[in-house]
Motif scaffolding. Structure first.
Motif, mmCIF file in Angstrom:
data_model
loop_
_atom_site.group_PDB
_atom_site.id
_atom_site.type_symbol
_atom_site.label_atom_id
_atom_site.label_comp_id
_atom_site.label_asym_id
_atom_site.label_seq_id
_atom_site.Cartn_x
_atom_site.Cartn_y
_atom_site.Cartn_z
ATOM 1 N N VAL A 159 7.106 30.180 -16.659
ATOM 2 C CA VAL A 159 6.633 29.158 -17.586
ATOM 3 C C VAL A 159 7.139 27.769 -17.176
ATOM 4 C CG1 VAL A 159 8.583 29.496 -19.156
ATOM 5 C CG2 VAL A 159 6.435 28.534 -20.026
ATOM 6 N N GLY A 187 -5.988 23.962 -17.838
ATOM 7 C CA GLY A 187 -5.933 25.398 -18.114
ATOM 8 C C GLY A 187 -7.020 26.148 -17.374
ATOM 9 N N THR A 226 -5.122 24.902 -26.277
ATOM 10 C CA THR A 226 -4.074 25.901 -26.495
ATOM 11 C C THR A 226 -4.516 27.283 -26.039
ATOM 12 O OG1 THR A 226 -3.262 24.625 -28.394
ATOM 13 C CG2 THR A 226 -2.557 26.931 -28.222
ATOM 14 N N ALA A 227 -5.761 27.638 -26.372
ATOM 15 C CA ALA A 227 -6.259 28.969 -26.022
ATOM 16 C C ALA A 227 -6.376 29.134 -24.503
ATOM 17 C CB ALA A 227 -7.616 29.210 -26.687
ATOM 18 N N MET A 244 -4.940 27.364 -22.090
ATOM 19 C CA MET A 244 -3.644 27.276 -21.434
ATOM 20 C C MET A 244 -2.821 28.539 -21.648
ATOM 21 S SD MET A 244 -1.978 25.387 -19.380
ATOM 22 C CE MET A 244 -2.739 23.773 -19.502
ATOM 23 N N THR A 245 -2.955 29.162 -22.812
ATOM 24 C CA THR A 245 -2.230 30.414 -23.078
ATOM 25 C C THR A 245 -2.718 31.535 -22.173
ATOM 26 O OG1 THR A 245 -1.877 29.779 -25.396
ATOM 27 C CG2 THR A 245 -1.662 32.113 -24.849
ATOM 28 N N VAL A 246 -4.049 31.671 -22.064
ATOM 29 C CA VAL A 246 -4.605 32.700 -21.191
ATOM 30 C C VAL A 246 -4.212 32.433 -19.745
ATOM 31 C CG1 VAL A 246 -6.744 33.714 -20.325
ATOM 32 C CG2 VAL A 246 -6.530 33.149 -22.749
ATOM 33 N N ALA A 306 -1.589 30.799 -18.673
ATOM 34 C CA ALA A 306 -0.148 31.010 -18.494
ATOM 35 C C ALA A 306 0.180 32.495 -18.343
ATOM 36 C CB ALA A 306 0.602 30.421 -19.690
ATOM 37 N N ARG A 307 -0.477 33.323 -19.133
ATOM 38 C CA ARG A 307 -0.242 34.767 -19.010
ATOM 39 C C ARG A 307 -0.726 35.273 -17.653
ATOM 40 N NH1 ARG A 307 -1.995 37.177 -24.985
ATOM 41 N NH2 ARG A 307 -0.275 36.186 -26.150
ATOM 42 N N HIS A 338 1.721 34.117 -15.092
ATOM 43 C CA HIS A 338 2.964 34.909 -15.155
ATOM 44 C C HIS A 338 2.806 36.245 -14.429
ATOM 45 C CE1 HIS A 338 6.718 36.482 -16.775
ATOM 46 N NE2 HIS A 338 6.067 37.559 -17.154
#
Length: 378
Positions: free
Chosen positions: A226, A279, A363-364, A366-368, A370-371, A374
Motif C-alpha cells: 500500500v 486507479g 474510491t471504488a 482505487m480499492t479494486v 490496490a487489491r 497487492h
C-alpha cells in the motif's frame, strides 16, 4: 517520524527523481498536453462560417439577383460558383466544391410580384450534417425574413398598417453569447488530456518497471504494497493538478474560456477525477505484462470513455439505452463540473451529486486496483 511516513516519502522522492531524470516522460507529462490542447482547441470547431455555395439563377431578374445578393451578404454562405443548370450545381456539390446550391426557378420574380408563392430550391450536401444543417437553417431563416419584409412593403404600398405579431421571439444566449465552439469544447479536452496523462502513462510506467525488473527489486524491500502504491500514485496526482492548472490558464488566455467558478471546487473535482483515472491505469498495469499490452489496454478504455462522456457530443443526443451507460463514466461527471463551474459559475450546491459520484468511483476503482496491485506484488 513514523516509519510508514518515511517509507512513503522515500518512494515519492524516488518516483519524482525518476520522472525528472527521464526527459521524454517529463515532456510527455507536461509539454505534450499543452500542445494537444492548442491543436485540438483550434481543430475542433463547430462554428459554421463561409460555406461554399453555388447559385443557379434560371430567372435572371432583378428580384432573383437581389434575393441571392442579400442571402450571400452574411458570413454563413459564400458564393463559390454560378452554374447554368441543376446538373452542374449537383456536380459541384458531388465533387465537394460547394456544400449548398441555390436554384432560382424561371418565373421567380413573376411569382413574387403575383404573390403566388415563389420557391427557391436549396441542394444541401448531407455528408456533413453540421455544416449542412446550419446552411439550410440560414436559407430558411432568410426566406422567412424576406417574406415578412415583402408583406410589410406591400401593406405600406396599399396604405395599410400591418399589425405586429402577437408573439415576438427575442433570443438571449447565456454563458456563451458568441456561441464559440472552444468555450464549450476546451473543458472537455482538459478532461480527455488528463485521462491520457494519468491513465496511459501510469499503466505503461508500471509495466516498464515490471519488464526491467525494478518492481521485483522493490518487492524484496520491507515496503508494504500500500505504501509502494501510494508513493507511485502521488507524483501523478500532483502532475495532473499542475496540468489542469496550465490547461485552464491556456484555455482562458488563448481561447477565451471564462473562469467564473470556485477554484477550490475545480481542484476538488480534479483530485477525485485523477484518483479515478489513476486507479484505472493502475488496474490496467496489474493486468498487463508488457508496455505494449498496457498501451493497448489504456487505449481500449480511453476511446469509449471519451465518446460516452459528452466531451464532443451531447449525452442528450445519444439513444436512451446508450445514455444510461454514461452514468458509469466518471469523465462525464468531471466534464459537467468543469463546464458548470467555469462557464455558469455553479457552486457545490449545484454540482454536489457529480462531486460525490466522482468520489465514489475514485474510491471504488482505487480499492479494486490496490487489491490487485497487492496480489501482484505479494
Amino acid at each position: 517520524m513514523h516509519p510508514l511516513v518515511v517509507q512513503y516519502r522515500a518512494v515519492v522522492v524516488k518516483e519524482v527523481r525518476q520522472t525528472v531524470r527521464d526527459k521524454r516522460v517529463l515532456v510527455l507529462l507536461t509539454l505534450v498536453p499543452l500542445i494537444q490542447l492548442f491543436v485540438l482547441g483550434f481543430a475542433v470547431n463547430f462554428d459554421v462560417r463561409h460555406v461554399p455555395t453555388a447559385v443557379v439563377d434560371r430567372d435572371g431578374t432583378v428580384e432573383s439577383r437581389e434575393y441571392a445578393r442579400t442571402l450571400l451578404a452574411g458570413d454563413t454562405l459564400d458564393l463559390k460558383a454560378e452554374a447554368h443548370d441543376e446538373q452542374t450545381a449537383e456536380a459541384l456539390v458531388e465533387r465537394g466544391e460547394a456544400s449548398v446550391a441555390l436554384v432560382f426557378p424561371q418565373d421567380f420574380q413573376e411569382d413574387v410580384l403575383r404573390g403566388s408563392g415563389a420557391r427557391v430550391q436549396a441542394l444541401v450536401d448531407g455528408s456533413d450534417p453540421v455544416r449542412s444543417g446550419v446552411a439550410a437553417d440560414a436559407v430558411a431563416r432568410h426566406a422567412a425574413q424576406r417574406v415578412d419584409r415583402l408583406i410589410q412593403e406591400d401593406a405600406r404600398a396599399r396604405g395599410e398598417t400591418r399589425p405586429r405579431p402577437a408573439v415576438e421571439l427575442v433570443p438571449r444566449v447565456l454563458y456563451n453569447p458568441e456561441l464559440t465552439t472552444a468555450v464549450y469544447v476546451v473543458p472537455g479536452i482538459v478532461a480527455m488530456l488528463l485521462l491520457i496523462v494519468t491513465t496511459i502513462i501510469m499503466a505503461m510506467g508500471l509495466a516498464r518497471e515490471r519488464e526491467t525488473g525494478t518492481l521485483e527489486q522493490l518487492q524484496v524491500t520491507p515496503l508494504k504494497p500500500v505504501i509502494l502504491m501510494a508513493g507511485k500514485v502521488t507524483p501523478f496526482v500532483l502532475i495532473g493538478l499542475v496540468d489542469v492548472g496550465l490547461a485552464l490558464g491556456v484555455g482562458a488566455w488563448v481561447f477565451g474560456v471564462p473562469l467564473r467558478g470556485n477554484p477550490a471546487l475545480v481542484a476538488l473535482a480534479t483530485l477525485l477525477y485523477v484518483l479515478c483515472t489513476l486507479g484505472v491505469g493502475l488496474l490496467i498495469a496489474t493486468l498487463s505484462r508488457t508496455q505494449q499490452q498496457a498501451f493497448v489496454g489504456g487505449f481500449l478504455f480511453m476511446l469509449p470513455a471519451v465518446l460516452l462522456s459528452g466531451v464532443l457530443t451531447s449525452v442528450r443526443a445519444m439513444p436512451d439505452w446508450l445514455a444510461w451507460v454514461t452514468y458509469l463514466n466518471p469523465i462525464r461527471y468531471y466534464v459537467e463540473v468543469l463546464r458548470g463551474s467555469l462557464l455558469k459559475s455553479a457552486g457545490l450546491g449545484d454540482l454536489w451529486l457529480q462531486v460525490v459520484l466522482l468520489g465514489v468511483f475514485g474510491t471504488a476503482v482505487m480499492t479494486v486496483a490496490a487489491r490487485r496491485f497487492h496480489k501482484t506484488t505479494a
